[in-house]
Design a protein around this motif. Structure first.
Motif, PDB file in Angstrom:
ATOM      1  N   GLY A 262       0.835  -1.209   0.102  1.00  0.00           N
ATOM      2  CA  GLY A 262       0.075  -0.041   0.048  1.00  0.00           C
ATOM      3  C   GLY A 262       0.965   1.221  -0.083  1.00  0.00           C
ATOM      4  O   GLY A 262       2.042   1.158   0.183  1.00  0.00           O
ATOM      5  N   PRO A 263       0.234   2.494   0.162  1.00  0.00           N
ATOM      6  CA  PRO A 263       0.942   3.746  -0.010  1.00  0.00           C
ATOM      7  C   PRO A 263       1.334   4.150   1.127  1.00  0.00           C
ATOM      8  O   PRO A 263       1.970   5.237   1.264  1.00  0.00           O
ATOM      9  CB  PRO A 263      -0.180   4.534  -0.625  1.00  0.00           C
ATOM     10  N   GLY A 264       1.215   3.600   2.198  1.00  0.00           N
ATOM     11  CA  GLY A 264       1.572   3.948   3.695  1.00  0.00           C
ATOM     12  C   GLY A 264       2.946   3.740   3.973  1.00  0.00           C
ATOM     13  O   GLY A 264       3.830   3.452   3.095  1.00  0.00           O
ATOM     14  N   TRP A 265       3.207   3.671   5.346  1.00  0.00           N
ATOM     15  CA  TRP A 265       4.570   3.325   5.891  1.00  0.00           C
ATOM     16  C   TRP A 265       4.519   2.228   6.581  1.00  0.00           C
ATOM     17  O   TRP A 265       3.471   2.124   7.382  1.00  0.00           O
ATOM     18  CB  TRP A 265       4.977   4.570   6.856  1.00  0.00           C
ATOM     19  N   SER A 266       5.096   1.360   6.182  1.00  0.00           N
ATOM     20  CA  SER A 266       5.326  -0.132   6.943  1.00  0.00           C
ATOM     21  C   SER A 266       6.881  -0.798   6.985  1.00  0.00           C
ATOM     22  O   SER A 266       7.571  -0.325   6.361  1.00  0.00           O
ATOM     23  CB  SER A 266       4.420  -1.194   6.087  1.00  0.00           C
ATOM     24  N   VAL A 267       6.806  -1.503   8.223  1.00  0.00           N
ATOM     25  CA  VAL A 267       7.937  -2.315   8.478  1.00  0.00           C
ATOM     26  C   VAL A 267       7.507  -3.615   8.856  1.00  0.00           C
ATOM     27  O   VAL A 267       6.729  -3.969   9.773  1.00  0.00           O
ATOM     28  CB  VAL A 267       8.645  -1.714   9.651  1.00  0.00           C
ATOM     29  N   PHE A 268       7.973  -4.622   8.267  1.00  0.00           N
ATOM     30  CA  PHE A 268       7.754  -5.922   8.379  1.00  0.00           C
ATOM     31  C   PHE A 268       8.943  -6.856   8.181  1.00  0.00           C
ATOM     32  O   PHE A 268      10.097  -6.617   7.629  1.00  0.00           O
ATOM     33  CB  PHE A 268       6.706  -6.599   7.398  1.00  0.00           C
ATOM     34  N   ALA A 269       8.790  -8.019   8.738  1.00  0.00           N
ATOM     35  CA  ALA A 269       9.929  -9.132   8.915  1.00  0.00           C
ATOM     36  C   ALA A 269       9.382 -10.492   8.184  1.00  0.00           C
ATOM     37  O   ALA A 269       8.301 -10.761   8.569  1.00  0.00           O
ATOM     38  CB  ALA A 269      10.448  -9.156  10.157  1.00  0.00           C
ATOM     39  N   ARG A 270      10.069 -10.969   7.249  1.00  0.00           N
ATOM     40  CA  ARG A 270       9.753 -12.109   6.560  1.00  0.00           C
ATOM     41  C   ARG A 270      10.892 -13.182   6.283  1.00  0.00           C
ATOM     42  O   ARG A 270      12.016 -12.461   5.884  1.00  0.00           O
ATOM     43  CB  ARG A 270       9.041 -12.021   5.287  1.00  0.00           C
ATOM     44  N   LYS A 271      11.080 -14.328   6.895  1.00  0.00           N
ATOM     45  CA  LYS A 271      12.168 -15.273   6.724  1.00  0.00           C
ATOM     46  C   LYS A 271      13.409 -14.496   7.203  1.00  0.00           C
ATOM     47  O   LYS A 271      14.418 -14.844   6.724  1.00  0.00           O
ATOM     48  CB  LYS A 271      12.200 -15.453   5.354  1.00  0.00           C
ATOM     49  N   GLY A 272      13.259 -13.776   8.242  1.00  0.00           N
ATOM     50  CA  GLY A 272      14.383 -13.258   9.124  1.00  0.00           C
ATOM     51  C   GLY A 272      15.001 -12.113   8.524  1.00  0.00           C
ATOM     52  O   GLY A 272      16.105 -11.428   8.919  1.00  0.00           O
ATOM     53  N   PHE A 273      14.212 -11.534   7.495  1.00  0.00           N
ATOM     54  CA  PHE A 273      14.627 -10.188   6.838  1.00  0.00           C
ATOM     55  C   PHE A 273      13.606  -9.307   7.125  1.00  0.00           C
ATOM     56  O   PHE A 273      12.396  -9.375   6.894  1.00  0.00           O
ATOM     57  CB  PHE A 273      14.793 -10.305   5.383  1.00  0.00           C
ATOM     58  N   LEU A 274      14.006  -7.956   7.617  1.00  0.00           N
ATOM     59  CA  LEU A 274      13.347  -6.850   7.916  1.00  0.00           C
ATOM     60  C   LEU A 274      13.394  -5.974   6.647  1.00  0.00           C
ATOM     61  O   LEU A 274      14.277  -5.614   6.021  1.00  0.00           O
ATOM     62  CB  LEU A 274      14.059  -5.904   9.232  1.00  0.00           C
ATOM     63  N   SER A 275      12.098  -5.492   6.232  1.00  0.00           N
ATOM     64  CA  SER A 275      11.914  -4.523   5.260  1.00  0.00           C
ATOM     65  C   SER A 275      11.066  -3.418   5.670  1.00  0.00           C
ATOM     66  O   SER A 275      10.190  -3.532   6.417  1.00  0.00           O
ATOM     67  CB  SER A 275      11.183  -5.301   3.968  1.00  0.00           C
TER      68      SER A 275
END
Length: 470
Positions: A262-275
């Protein structure tokens, strides 16, 4: 100390004279209030009298006749399952009830802040699990960045015990639902919601009341920036209510379960990687797998929240990554004690409920699981799907047999006490195994606190392995 403002020349009553209660008395006095106090425990009352605190039995008729406010300690119930008699008396008398968190927020700003180039800021963290690690990680990072930072609230020092922040100072608060539900003033600059799972339901009259207590920090606090874990529907609803549009970057969404878009601000982790994504573009990434102080997906969620706070304050991803690597973790929270003969010993005594134990069980392979204690309501079924890495469970606690019966499909040994559990797990462990204390229960059947339980585990590991621990 933060002198309490707004009660000069008035009488304020304090209920509960533990650590926070005594600090509250001192801070009220420093602000010019006349303080009376009460504690149901005779030992606490005697210690208070020795400090010169005036005691008044607040259960007596007309006890609140001259009182401007009642300040209560967080652990004392004010509504569910029933109000403490003193709080009930204050409510009948129409006397406002507050706690030390409310006093802190109403008293933090000082007139001499006008001379500061950069105003002090408050970062407040709440949620069911991970708030202690998230708060400590934020404070650690800010210290690494050279900021004047203080950690307080439900961790570190009491909020009224800290030093008045100086130019550009930052106060990081860990706040429990007990603290947010009653505070009459809640005005953090940045507020973090980690996640929600059932806990303290009797105190809050159910899950809805528990969530409402957490929500107050955001809905009534009006922070400039909100960082919201959205892996549960409650977090999704909270983020939805706080954002004015999908692109509103005053709300940063955090996840350790899925990619966020989406167009907002997000921080997530998948399979040990933060994005980190903003306006549909990736602008930062960190490999979390090699950071020893943040093992497992639940700690990756904590890392995402702390990362978002640091980004809000203007720090670069590479600065944040370096600070992550120097974070040693917290005692009793996925704390590696020793590695001997290829066997890892991990102290997660803070895993006092099913959800936090579930997260710990997902963080390590080949687990020899030490569990048990004073069960919380709801049973253990909700964590059974996370036991795939459990080689064997070693159950402690006075009701170990009942606890063990619920661990369907697992190899279980009833050990009752910690010494036998650790000894049996050590004797049977093979290279590559993790001996994990994650009790999924409160400690009070055998210990004074989860810290006491964790310390016992650490000492036994040290004795059995001959290492000093860390």
């Amino acid at each position: 100390m933060i002198p309490v403002q707004g009660f000069q020349g008035q009488t304020v009553a304090v209920l509960g004279l533990g650590r926070s209660g005594l600090a509250t008395v001192r801070a009220l006095r420093a602000g010019g209030a006349t303080v009376i106090a009460w504690d149901d425990g005779p030992t606490a009352a005697q210690l208070a009298e020795a400090e010169g605190i005036v005691l008044r039995d607040l259960t007596k008729p007309d006890a609140f006749q001259d009182v401007a406010c009642l300040v209560t300690s967080p652990g004392i119930p004010h509504l569910y399952p029933r109000p403490h008699p003193v709080i009930a008396a204050a409510l009948r008398a129409g006397v406002p009830v507050d706690n030390d968190i409310g006093l802190f927020f109403r008293s933090l700003a000082e007139p001499d802040w006008d001379r500061f180039d950069q105003l002090p800021r408050v970062i407040a963290v709440t949620g069911s699990n991970g708030k202690s690690t998230t708060s400590a990680l934020i404070a650690h990072m800010l210290g690494e960045f050279g900021r004047d930072v203080q950690l307080a609230g439900n961790i570190g020092r009491g909020v009224l015990d800290i030093d008045p922040p100086e130019d550009g100072g930052i106060v990081v608060l860990e706040l429990s639902s007990y603290q947010t539900e009653l505070a009459r003033s809640l005005t953090p600059d940045v507020a973090v919601f980690t996640n929600l799972s059932p806990d303290h339901l009797d105190r809050h009259g159910g899950l809805g009341g528990y969530f409402a207590a957490k929500r107050r920090l955001f809905a009534e606090g009006g922070p400039d920036r909100c960082i919201i874990g959205v892996d549960e529907v409650e977090g999704q609803m909270l983020a939805n209510q706080l954002a004015q549009s999908p692109a509103d970057d005053r709300v940063i969404s955090v996840s350790c379960a899925r990619k966020l878009g989406g167009p907002g601000w997000s921080v997530f982790a998948r399979k040990g990687f933060l994005s980190e994504y903003r306006k549909g573009r990736q602008i930062g990434t960190i490999d979390l797998r090699a950071i020893p102080g943040l093992p497992g997906a639940h700690n990756h969620q904590n890392a995402c929240a702390a990362y978002a706070v640091a980004r809000t304050l203007g720090y670069a991803p590479r600065q944040i990554e370096a600070a992550f690597h120097s974070f040693a973790g917290l005692p009793h929270r996925s704390q590696t004690i020793a590695e001997v003969g290829g066997v890892r010993y991990v102290n997660d005594s803070k895993a006092t409920n099913v959800d936090s134990a579930r997260q710990a069980l997902r963080a390590f392979p080949n687990i020899r699981w030490i569990c048990g204690g004073l069960e919380k309501e709801g049973g253990l079924d909700a964590l059974l799907d996370a036991t795939g890495s459990v080689v064997k469970a070693y159950v402690i606690g006075r009701e170990a047999a009942h606890f063990a019966m619920q661990l369907k499909g697992l190899d279980v040994e009833i050990c009752t006490d910690m010494t036998r559990a650790v000894s049996r797990a050590r004797d049977e462990a093979q290279e590559g195994d993790t001996i994990l204390l994650a009790p999924a229960a409160a400690s009070f059947d055998q210990y004074n606190s989860f810290e006491h339980r964790g310390d016992d585990f650490v000492n036994i590991v040290k004795d059995l392995t001959g290492v000093d621990g860390r």
